[in-house]
Design an enzyme around this catalytic site. Sequence first.
Site, mmCIF file in Angstrom:
data_model
loop_
_atom_site.group_PDB
_atom_site.id
_atom_site.type_symbol
_atom_site.label_atom_id
_atom_site.label_comp_id
_atom_site.label_asym_id
_atom_site.label_seq_id
_atom_site.Cartn_x
_atom_site.Cartn_y
_atom_site.Cartn_z
ATOM 1 N N TYR A 1 30.893 27.174 30.574
ATOM 2 C CA TYR A 1 31.031 28.527 31.110
ATOM 3 C C TYR A 1 31.786 28.518 32.433
ATOM 4 O O TYR A 1 32.688 29.341 32.664
ATOM 5 C CB TYR A 1 29.641 29.148 31.281
ATOM 6 C CG TYR A 1 29.658 30.613 31.641
ATOM 7 C CD1 TYR A 1 29.952 31.579 30.682
ATOM 8 C CD2 TYR A 1 29.354 31.037 32.930
ATOM 9 C CE1 TYR A 1 29.949 32.931 31.007
ATOM 10 C CE2 TYR A 1 29.349 32.380 33.261
ATOM 11 C CZ TYR A 1 29.650 33.326 32.300
ATOM 12 O OH TYR A 1 29.650 34.671 32.626
ATOM 13 N N LYS B 1 35.350 30.334 33.294
ATOM 14 C CA LYS B 1 35.486 31.357 34.328
ATOM 15 C C LYS B 1 36.415 30.910 35.457
ATOM 16 O O LYS B 1 37.161 31.734 36.009
ATOM 17 C CB LYS B 1 34.113 31.746 34.874
ATOM 18 C CG LYS B 1 33.226 32.436 33.836
ATOM 19 C CD LYS B 1 33.911 33.651 33.210
ATOM 20 C CE LYS B 1 33.010 34.394 32.235
ATOM 21 N NZ LYS B 1 33.681 35.570 31.638
#
Length: 288
Positions: free
Chosen positions: A169, A173
């Site tokens: 993740y 990002k």
Amino acid sequence: MNNGSDRDASPGERFGLQGRTFVVTAGGSGIGRACARQIARAGGRVGIVDVDGAAARATEEEIRSLGARAVSCIADVRDRAALTAAVARIESELGPLGGAVAAAGISIPEPAASLARASWDAVLGVGLTGCFLTCQIVGRRLIASGTGGSIVAISSTDSIGAHAGRAAYCAAKFGVVGIVRTLAIEWGRHGIRVNAVAPGITDTPAVQRGLPAEQVDAVLVDRTPLGRIGAPDDMGNVAAFLLSDSAAYVTGQNLGVDGGISAGYITRWRGADLASSRLLERGIYKSV
């Protein structure tokens, strides 16, 4: 006191998006749905793209109930052909594009040492590749039209600092911010602005499913100076601002919307933990 929940005041009073059409990916729930709602309140037309058709249609109905035009499409943001077809349909039915919100993303928490390749591929596929494809497909149409526009990607506080158990993740990002800044440089001469909104923990269905309540209250709220987690409309309002002419000189930015949680470090008690022996001796600081 304003608690950040769904507000009566319309951002249309501040951020006029009248006559413009925007694509919102992952618009069926959470932050994507809030962005779609706030675009509509600001006078824009909304094309909702989601892998969940029922959720997309529910957002479409909500937008129509606000008196705005909307259309919903089913597409996986990793599927270039499906996403291209969805964007084409949105523009055909609602009019020329003014921009997009790339909100699709997933998280599959796993320790880095045991992180499965399938989990890595899924998180990077939706959150990074899907973001780029959304920007590219919409951006090509904006360049061809010659009218400029604005694109907003949804990043995260995990684009600013690391998060244990979220290697994929965080990679996605951090990558989103790289995409945003690169496109801002490449497309600025076409009058296209590209920015990101970096939410802190936000009260979405995904967060409700994925985080224990005690973690939210005892850790996240405690470490947030404003003393609450975010509401989806907190993110939607900022996205509407970035899409609008009120942000005409803002591009290439990753704007934190996190209640202050990323402003510092070693934060407890909503910023009241002064952590000082000297202040403890003077009675200003109390240890627990």
